[in-house]
Design a protein around this motif. Structure first.
Motif, short mmCIF file in Angstrom:
data_model
loop_
_atom_site.label_atom_id
_atom_site.label_comp_id
_atom_site.label_asym_id
_atom_site.label_seq_id
_atom_site.Cartn_x
_atom_site.Cartn_y
_atom_site.Cartn_z
N UNK A 357 0.83 -1.18 0.00
CA UNK A 357 0.00 0.00 0.00
C UNK A 357 0.87 1.24 0.00
N UNK A 358 0.44 2.24 -0.74
CA UNK A 358 1.14 3.51 -0.74
C UNK A 358 0.91 4.21 0.59
N UNK A 359 1.95 4.88 1.08
CA UNK A 359 1.84 5.61 2.33
C UNK A 359 0.83 6.74 2.18
N UNK A 360 0.25 7.20 3.30
CA UNK A 360 -0.72 8.31 3.23
C UNK A 360 -0.12 9.52 2.50
N UNK A 361 -0.90 10.09 1.60
CA UNK A 361 -0.49 11.25 0.80
C UNK A 361 0.76 10.95 -0.03
N UNK A 362 0.93 9.68 -0.39
CA UNK A 362 2.07 9.30 -1.21
C UNK A 362 2.05 9.94 -2.58
N UNK A 363 0.85 10.09 -3.15
CA UNK A 363 0.75 10.72 -4.47
C UNK A 363 1.22 12.16 -4.42
N UNK A 364 0.86 12.86 -3.34
CA UNK A 364 1.28 14.25 -3.19
C UNK A 364 2.80 14.34 -3.08
N UNK A 365 3.39 13.48 -2.27
CA UNK A 365 4.85 13.50 -2.09
C UNK A 365 5.55 13.14 -3.40
N UNK A 366 5.01 12.17 -4.13
CA UNK A 366 5.59 11.80 -5.42
C UNK A 366 5.57 12.99 -6.37
N UNK A 367 4.44 13.67 -6.45
CA UNK A 367 4.30 14.81 -7.37
C UNK A 367 5.26 15.94 -7.00
N UNK A 368 5.32 16.26 -5.71
CA UNK A 368 6.19 17.35 -5.27
C UNK A 368 7.66 16.97 -5.47
N UNK A 369 8.02 15.72 -5.12
CA UNK A 369 9.40 15.28 -5.28
C UNK A 369 9.85 15.29 -6.73
N UNK A 370 9.00 14.73 -7.60
CA UNK A 370 9.33 14.72 -9.02
C UNK A 370 9.40 16.14 -9.57
#
Length: 578
Positions: A357-370
């Motif tokens: 499972x992706x960590x909570x708010x993983x999509x947000x962190x991925x987007x900001x990191x990328x």
């Protein structure tokens, strides 16, 4: 391309590329994952700088540990991991890479003889004694520096046999070379000025890598890369070969070859059962990861070095190397699509992709990191400041973001930046520091310029020199090779974005694919899939060499025919001048 370490799912990975530093980003994320990955951080870990001979031993250690975990896990999922923890010294989760490395090294290293160590220490002592003689060093500065560099580099190559840490050897070598330079320079003030200038250039790369490694580590901690891997759904063997290749290619262009390899091989282990076909897919990942890192300024450490020091610019390297990089991948893919391993019938796939499972708010962190990684060239163009400032800005934003979204969640400390900083590959960064400072001293003394003059007189073909760098990078670390090349030829010899610098970036980035031990990506694949060196040599090296050669031919043809990506790319905001 040379920026290191990631895992999605349960897996084990070897240490870094034997001589390849083409990968910069943190490999430490491996430690957080299940069973063997949490227990063998140094073996799976981050540093793409470990000698190739040592990696052979580590691959065997990982294989034995994994087999033990599997046999124990059949009866009790917890037992295998506990046994491994006992075997590795019951290291606290926050212990350093060096601490765990020493525990596993002590448990698995079999002393051969102290003769090599004794001879090395004797040679170093004699060298130090000679260095004390200021008059001899002042009169023979070049010879003294070459001898020290040769002894130091030999210590790096034979790290396993001598049981000396490669990073420590690199730092000692750098200091000794600058001491000799201070003695041989016309005055100490001149040597200090040269050292200050060299340190400023090296620190830009070190800070850049530090920020980039931490950002990627944070994204991986949040399982952000699942957004990419979960969208691969095809089950057709030939189509999957191409999909995996090009997904890895583009992923590596913004991350690094080692990180991309770990992510994609982890996916393959869940998607395809053990078989020759899966090995072929893994080999495709290695080739694609190295090719993908060559055409962007942040995709490989060597390309980043050239970009930071002004040898290449963002738009020009993308325009010049994108097509050759695609061809260096497409040719092996086309040839491998014709093999029986890919065209064999009855390929089965697994359906384990949703096991994590992706960590909570993983999509947000991925987007900001990328976004932070991609924003660096824009920042450089807008402000005119060095790229590492843009990388540190992105790290600061991600730091504040993760602190905010995980505020009050004591159980999620590993998702925050302080924990990520404890997992990144600081040994690798210090190795880069030692090597680059060492090369800087040779440049300050004028030794590299003398080598360049010799090459110009005897090998006037710059295409041949650049191509040879790529071939040698399959055996020897590409960071010192490129650093030495930058020292031999300045921007007056070859201006920014000249054919020579672009060829060096391409060849140094893709040449490591020709041997499995030639890049961090290859060594990672070897450990994760238990691939034999000679299997890769027989089955894949020919395809990789064909792609490497085709890429060089494509680049030279494009230069003579004035072909590149559409000129409309120059209208991308802020990019054309970076």
């Amino acid at each position: 391309m040379a920026l290191s370490s990631y895992l999605i799912g349960s897996q084990s990975l070897p240490s870094r590329s034997l001589f390849s530093s083409s990968s910069l980003y943190p490999l430490s994320a491996l430690r957080r994952h299940q069973s063997v990955s949490r227990v063998l951080p140094p073996l799976l870990g981050p540093n793409p700088q470990r000698p190739k001979s040592q990696r052979w031993r580590e691959v065997g250690v990982i294989a034995r540990a994994e087999e033990k975990a599997k046999s124990s896990g059949s009866s009790s999922p917890e037992l295998g991991e506990n046994e491994l923890l006992e075997g590795s010294g019951n290291c606290d989760p926050l212990c350093s890479v060096d601490e765990v490395s020493s525990q596993d090294f002590e448990a698995n290293y079999q002393p051969k003889t102290d003769l090599l160590k004794a001879l090395t220490i004797l040679a170093v002592s004699l060298g130090g004694a000679v260095a004390i003689n200021h008059s001899w060093v002042a009169a023979n500065q070049d010879l003294a520096m070459v001898l020290v560099f040769a002894i130091g580099y030999a210590g790096i190559i034979f790290e396993e046999s001598l049981a000396f840490n490669k990073s420590g050897v690199g730092l000692i070598m750098a200091v000794c070379l600058w001491v000799i330079r201070s003695i041989g320079a016309p005055s100490t003030d001149i040597a200090v000025t040269e050292l200050t200038r060299s340190s400023a250039e090296v620190s830009e790369i070190v800070f850049f890598l530090l920020g980039a490694m931490t950002i990627v580590e944070i994204v991986d901690a949040h399982q952000g890369f699942k957004l990419v891997t979960d969208n691969i759904t095809t089950r057709n063997p030939r189509v999957l070969l191409w999909v995996v290749g090009f997904v890895t290619f583009f992923l590596s262009s913004v991350l690094d070859n080692l990180t991309s390899t770990i992510v994609m091989v982890s996916l393959l282990r869940k998607l395809v059962p053990p078989s020759e076909y899966r090995k072929f897919l893994g080999a495709v990942v290695v080739i694609a990861a190295n090719a993908g890192g060559a055409w962007t300024p942040i995709g490989d450490v060597t390309t980043t070095m050239l970009w930071i020091h002004g040898q290449v610019s963002t738009l020009r390297i993308i325009q010049g190397l994108f097509i050759p990089s695609v061809i260096s991948l497409a040719v092996p893919l086309a040839l491998m699509s014709l093999t029986s391993e890919v065209n064999g019938t009855g390929q089965k796939t697994s359906s384990m992709l949703a096991s994590e499972q992706m960590a909570p708010r993983g999509q947000l962190v991925f987007s900001v990191g990328l976004g932070a990684l991609v924003f660096v060239p824009v920042f450089k163009s807008v402000t005119g400041l060095p790229p590492y400032m843009g990388m540190l800005l992105g790290l600061g934003v991600l730091w504040i973001l993760t602190d905010a979204i995980h505020y009050g969640e004591s159980g999620r400390q590993k998702l925050k930046v302080p924990q990520a900083l404890s997992r990144i590959d600081t040994q690798g960064i210090l190795f880069f520091l030692g090597i680059l400072l060492s090369v800087g001293s040779l440049e300050a003394a004028g030794i590299l310029r003398e080598v360049a003059n010799y090459l110009d007189a005897n090998v006037p073909n710059i295409e041949l020199i650049a191509s040879a760098i790529g071939v040698v990078s399959a055996i020897i670390d590409n960071v010192p090779l490129v650093a030495a090349t930058m020292g031999m030829y300045d921007l007056t010899s070859f201006p920014q974005d000249s054919e020579f610098w672009q060829l060096v970036a391409f060849c140094a980035g893709t040449g490591g694919s020709m041997l499995i031990i030639g890049s961090a990506a290859g060594v990672a694949f070897m450990g994760m899939e238990k691939v034999d060196f000679f299997w890769y040599l027989r089955k894949v090296s020919g395809f990789a060499f064909a792609g490497y050669s085709a890429g060089i031919i494509a680049y030279l043809a494009a230069q003579h025919l004035h072909l590149s990506l559409p000129a409309s790319l120059a209208q991308i905001p802020f990019v054309s001048g970076s």
